[in-house]
Design a protein around this motif. Sequence first.
Motif, PDB file in Angstrom:
ATOM      1  N   MET A  46       0.492  -1.133  -0.270  1.00 41.78           N
ATOM      2  CA  MET A  46       0.371   0.056  -0.452  1.00 41.78           C
ATOM      3  C   MET A  46       0.939   0.914   0.056  1.00 41.78           C
ATOM      4  SD  MET A  46      -3.463   1.183   2.510  1.00 41.78           S
ATOM      5  CE  MET A  46      -2.256   0.774   3.868  1.00 41.78           C
ATOM      6  N   THR A  47       0.642   2.522  -1.004  1.00 41.78           N
ATOM      7  CA  THR A  47       1.441   3.628  -0.797  1.00 41.78           C
ATOM      8  C   THR A  47       1.199   4.333  -0.468  1.00 41.78           C
ATOM      9  OG1 THR A  47       0.882   3.119  -3.324  1.00 41.78           O
ATOM     10  CG2 THR A  47       1.749   5.087  -2.375  1.00 41.78           C
ATOM     11  N   ALA A  48       2.109   4.548   0.771  1.00 40.33           N
ATOM     12  CA  ALA A  48       2.456   5.442   1.544  1.00 40.33           C
ATOM     13  C   ALA A  48       1.796   6.938   1.638  1.00 40.33           C
ATOM     14  CB  ALA A  48       3.477   5.403   2.714  1.00 40.33           C
ATOM     15  N   VAL A  49       0.999   7.476   2.650  1.00 38.52           N
ATOM     16  CA  VAL A  49       0.304   8.605   2.027  1.00 38.52           C
ATOM     17  C   VAL A  49       0.760   9.927   2.544  1.00 38.52           C
ATOM     18  CG1 VAL A  49      -1.862  10.373   2.128  1.00 38.52           C
ATOM     19  CG2 VAL A  49      -2.293   8.544   1.943  1.00 38.52           C
ATOM     20  N   ARG A  50       1.480  10.866   1.658  1.00 39.78           N
ATOM     21  CA  ARG A  50       2.356  11.943   2.046  1.00 39.78           C
ATOM     22  C   ARG A  50       1.760  12.806   2.625  1.00 39.78           C
ATOM     23  NH1 ARG A  50       6.217  13.746  -2.532  1.00 39.78           N
ATOM     24  NH2 ARG A  50       7.315  15.543  -0.562  1.00 39.78           N
ATOM     25  N   PRO A  51       2.260  13.477   4.236  1.00 39.17           N
ATOM     26  CA  PRO A  51       1.714  14.339   4.903  1.00 39.17           C
ATOM     27  C   PRO A  51       1.463  15.516   3.578  1.00 39.17           C
ATOM     28  CG  PRO A  51       3.365  13.392   5.955  1.00 39.17           C
ATOM     29  CD  PRO A  51       3.268  13.030   4.624  1.00 39.17           C
ATOM     30  N   ALA A  52      -0.023  16.739   3.975  1.00 41.63           N
ATOM     31  CA  ALA A  52      -0.173  17.734   3.354  1.00 41.63           C
ATOM     32  C   ALA A  52       1.374  18.647   3.966  1.00 41.63           C
ATOM     33  CB  ALA A  52      -1.739  18.338   3.439  1.00 41.63           C
ATOM     34  N   LEU A  53       1.476  19.769   2.715  1.00 40.46           N
ATOM     35  CA  LEU A  53       2.810  20.721   3.059  1.00 40.46           C
ATOM     36  C   LEU A  53       2.532  21.665   3.506  1.00 40.46           C
ATOM     37  CD1 LEU A  53       4.341  20.839  -0.834  1.00 40.46           C
ATOM     38  CD2 LEU A  53       5.373  19.497   1.338  1.00 40.46           C
ATOM     39  N   VAL A  54       2.173  22.170   4.686  1.00 42.94           N
ATOM     40  CA  VAL A  54       2.026  23.846   5.485  1.00 42.94           C
ATOM     41  C   VAL A  54       1.906  25.128   4.268  1.00 42.94           C
ATOM     42  CG1 VAL A  54       1.974  24.934   7.539  1.00 42.94           C
ATOM     43  CG2 VAL A  54       2.080  22.616   7.081  1.00 42.94           C
ATOM     44  N   ASP A  55       1.070  25.710   4.940  1.00 43.52           N
ATOM     45  CA  ASP A  55       1.083  26.934   3.784  1.00 43.52           C
ATOM     46  C   ASP A  55       1.292  28.158   5.261  1.00 43.52           C
ATOM     47  OD1 ASP A  55       0.809  29.409   2.356  1.00 43.52           O
ATOM     48  OD2 ASP A  55      -0.949  29.213   2.533  1.00 43.52           O
TER      49      ASP A  55
END
Length: 269
Positions: A1-10
């Motif tokens: 299963m492909t790991a979900v990358r954390p969203a980048l912070v604005d």
Amino acid sequence: MTAVRPALVDWASTTVPALYDVRVGHTRSWPLRNRFEYGGYLWLVDLDDLPRLPRGLRWAARFEAADHLGDPAASLKDNVVRFATLHGVDDVARVVMMANARNGPHVFNPLSTHWCYRADGSLACIVAEVHNTYGERHAYLLDPDDAGRAQAEKDFYVSPFNTVDGRYLMRFSGPGEQLHVTMALQVEGRTPFVATLTGRARSATTGVVIRTLLRWPLMSLWVAVLIRWQGIRLWARRLPVVPRPPHDPVAGVVANTHDPLTSPNGDRP
């Protein structure tokens, strides 16, 4: 299963000055369980352009260098910039601070967060300034990754129920319209304490400030009292008290001369 990358912070700031309507949660999971949550508000201000309220409201929101980490004779911004420089970050051009304001004769800030920006608008670092109710203060210089995650060794006695051991795992959003901050204490493979803060920004117009003051009068005093009340409850449940070691402020932090109602702390990391 492909790991979900954390969203980048604005990291961009909302329009300042602003008031955050906040919810603060403290969760202790070991050696006993305890959780509490409270509401309130915090200010978000640009240290180059501090808000100046109408004359009749100035007692309710003042921002003074003596209430924060550095030289009380210097400006708030100069003190944050100097702290960052002393700890290896020498390109800070703008600082946005989230904190309680001095409200009448009182101020107490468990955490003041300083987002420090370079001249091009990119984030240079975050300075997390921590106060305990013994009148002591400390600051951590943080270099968050693109997802807002940062770590720091715990170097400051905050709660009488925690030793000065372990490591903080933290996550910050930018000071935008929505705010999220998490601080988790890790000790010997456990996570005995987690603090969270969430908020929504409102422009600090005179009307908004008046309505907020009517809803939350003497905000920082209320926070200090609430923390102490939680400490009494934990003591009554026989949670062991850890002796407080001597504290030497780190470079760029000056000892507090506005000692606020010194007495036992509550349930904090």
